[in-house]
Design a protein around this motif. Structure first.
Motif, PDB file in Angstrom:
ATOM      1  N   ALA A 130       0.825  -1.207   0.000  1.00  0.00           N
ATOM      2  CA  ALA A 130       0.000   0.000   0.000  1.00  0.00           C
ATOM      3  C   ALA A 130       0.860   1.257   0.000  1.00  0.00           C
ATOM      4  CB  ALA A 130      -0.898   0.008   1.233  1.00  0.00           C
ATOM      5  N   CYS A 131       0.199   2.387  -0.179  1.00  0.00           N
ATOM      6  CA  CYS A 131       0.828   3.712  -0.056  1.00  0.00           C
ATOM      7  C   CYS A 131       0.427   4.304   1.285  1.00  0.00           C
ATOM      8  CB  CYS A 131       0.365   4.614  -1.200  1.00  0.00           C
ATOM      9  SG  CYS A 131       1.069   4.207  -2.788  1.00  0.00           S
ATOM     10  N   ASP A 132       0.733   3.610   2.341  1.00  0.00           N
ATOM     11  CA  ASP A 132       0.319   4.016   3.689  1.00  0.00           C
ATOM     12  C   ASP A 132       1.409   4.891   4.314  1.00  0.00           C
ATOM     13  OD1 ASP A 132      -0.377   4.210   6.365  1.00  0.00           O
ATOM     14  OD2 ASP A 132      -1.058   2.135   6.506  1.00  0.00           O
ATOM     15  N   GLU A 133       1.303   6.202   4.114  1.00  0.00           N
ATOM     16  CA  GLU A 133       2.312   7.135   4.616  1.00  0.00           C
ATOM     17  C   GLU A 133       2.476   7.058   6.129  1.00  0.00           C
ATOM     18  OE1 GLU A 133       4.598   9.268   3.180  1.00  0.00           O
ATOM     19  OE2 GLU A 133       4.042   8.170   1.376  1.00  0.00           O
ATOM     20  N   LYS A 134       1.377   6.971   6.847  1.00  0.00           N
ATOM     21  CA  LYS A 134       1.436   6.935   8.313  1.00  0.00           C
ATOM     22  C   LYS A 134       2.254   5.723   8.791  1.00  0.00           C
ATOM     23  CE  LYS A 134      -1.554   7.052  12.365  1.00  0.00           C
ATOM     24  NZ  LYS A 134      -2.939   7.056  12.860  1.00  0.00           N
ATOM     25  N   TYR A 135       2.009   4.566   8.195  1.00  0.00           N
ATOM     26  CA  TYR A 135       2.738   3.354   8.570  1.00  0.00           C
ATOM     27  C   TYR A 135       4.222   3.477   8.229  1.00  0.00           C
ATOM     28  CZ  TYR A 135       4.266  -1.491   8.674  1.00  0.00           C
ATOM     29  OH  TYR A 135       4.949  -2.653   8.932  1.00  0.00           O
ATOM     30  N   LYS A 136       4.531   4.001   7.045  1.00  0.00           N
ATOM     31  CA  LYS A 136       5.930   4.125   6.643  1.00  0.00           C
ATOM     32  C   LYS A 136       6.685   5.096   7.556  1.00  0.00           C
ATOM     33  CE  LYS A 136       5.064   5.123   2.425  1.00  0.00           C
ATOM     34  NZ  LYS A 136       5.235   5.535   1.034  1.00  0.00           N
ATOM     35  N   LEU A 137       6.027   6.176   7.957  1.00  0.00           N
ATOM     36  CA  LEU A 137       6.665   7.110   8.890  1.00  0.00           C
ATOM     37  C   LEU A 137       6.882   6.461  10.248  1.00  0.00           C
ATOM     38  CD1 LEU A 137       4.792  10.409   7.999  1.00  0.00           C
ATOM     39  CD2 LEU A 137       7.138   9.770   7.404  1.00  0.00           C
ATOM     40  N   TRP A 138       5.945   5.612  10.675  1.00  0.00           N
ATOM     41  CA  TRP A 138       6.111   4.877  11.928  1.00  0.00           C
ATOM     42  C   TRP A 138       7.316   3.940  11.829  1.00  0.00           C
ATOM     43  CZ3 TRP A 138       6.088  -0.336  13.038  1.00  0.00           C
ATOM     44  CH2 TRP A 138       6.141  -0.644  14.399  1.00  0.00           C
ATOM     45  N   LEU A 139       7.443   3.224  10.692  1.00  0.00           N
ATOM     46  CA  LEU A 139       8.590   2.337  10.497  1.00  0.00           C
ATOM     47  C   LEU A 139       9.902   3.117  10.599  1.00  0.00           C
ATOM     48  CD1 LEU A 139       7.581   0.075   7.466  1.00  0.00           C
ATOM     49  CD2 LEU A 139       7.959  -0.663   9.813  1.00  0.00           C
ATOM     50  N   ARG A 140       9.955   4.255   9.926  1.00  0.00           N
ATOM     51  CA  ARG A 140      11.159   5.083   9.968  1.00  0.00           C
ATOM     52  C   ARG A 140      11.476   5.514  11.397  1.00  0.00           C
ATOM     53  NH1 ARG A 140      10.336  10.945   8.113  1.00  0.00           N
ATOM     54  NH2 ARG A 140       9.393  10.905  10.185  1.00  0.00           N
ATOM     55  N   ASP A 141      10.484   6.034  12.075  1.00  0.00           N
ATOM     56  CA  ASP A 141      10.710   6.540  13.426  1.00  0.00           C
ATOM     57  C   ASP A 141      11.079   5.431  14.402  1.00  0.00           C
ATOM     58  OD1 ASP A 141      10.120   8.997  12.351  1.00  0.00           O
ATOM     59  OD2 ASP A 141       8.096   9.097  13.199  1.00  0.00           O
ATOM     60  N   CYS A 146       5.159   4.850  -4.019  1.00  0.00           N
ATOM     61  CA  CYS A 146       4.534   4.299  -2.813  1.00  0.00           C
ATOM     62  C   CYS A 146       5.555   3.806  -1.795  1.00  0.00           C
ATOM     63  CB  CYS A 146       3.610   3.140  -3.177  1.00  0.00           C
ATOM     64  SG  CYS A 146       2.084   3.663  -3.950  1.00  0.00           S
ATOM     65  N   GLY A 147       6.755   3.517  -2.214  1.00  0.00           N
ATOM     66  CA  GLY A 147       7.732   2.933  -1.305  1.00  0.00           C
ATOM     67  C   GLY A 147       8.636   3.907  -0.587  1.00  0.00           C
ATOM     68  N   LYS A 148       8.847   5.076  -1.166  1.00  0.00           N
ATOM     69  CA  LYS A 148       9.813   5.991  -0.545  1.00  0.00           C
ATOM     70  C   LYS A 148       9.264   6.573   0.748  1.00  0.00           C
ATOM     71  CE  LYS A 148       8.451   9.913  -3.344  1.00  0.00           C
ATOM     72  NZ  LYS A 148       8.846  10.945  -4.261  1.00  0.00           N
TER      73      LYS A 148
END
Length: 82
Positions: A29-40, A63-65
């Motif tokens: 997915a293009c789930d920005e909230k989840y990707k930011l959580w992964l980064r943090d 979608c991946g960046k």
């Protein structure tokens, strides 16, 4: 993650990069909230002592960046006939 902290480059170890995700944008997915959580969450452990990166196919990089994370590309599994 805590076991590898001492091995991060910034702490004098050999690990220079830590992969935050692998092809999440390619397959899920293009789930920005989840990707930011992964980064943090990853930053909690690496604390700037290694380069963070993601990996996706070129057509789904959108979608991946993740902001402030190095985006890298792969080119798929290829053709089994080569």
């Amino acid at each position: 993650m805590t076991k590898m902290e001492k091995f991060l480059y910034g702490n004098g170890g050999p690990i220079i990069m830590v992969q935050v995700e692998n092809e999440y944008g390619s397959f899920y997915a293009c789930d920005e909230k989840y990707k930011l959580w992964l980064r943090d969450e990853t930053l909690k452990y690496t604390q700037g002592q290694a380069v963070l990166f993601t990996n996706d196919g070129p057509s789904v990089l959108r979608c991946g960046k993740i902001p402030d994370v190095l985006a890298t590309l792969d080119f798929g599994a290829g053709d089994d006939n080569s």
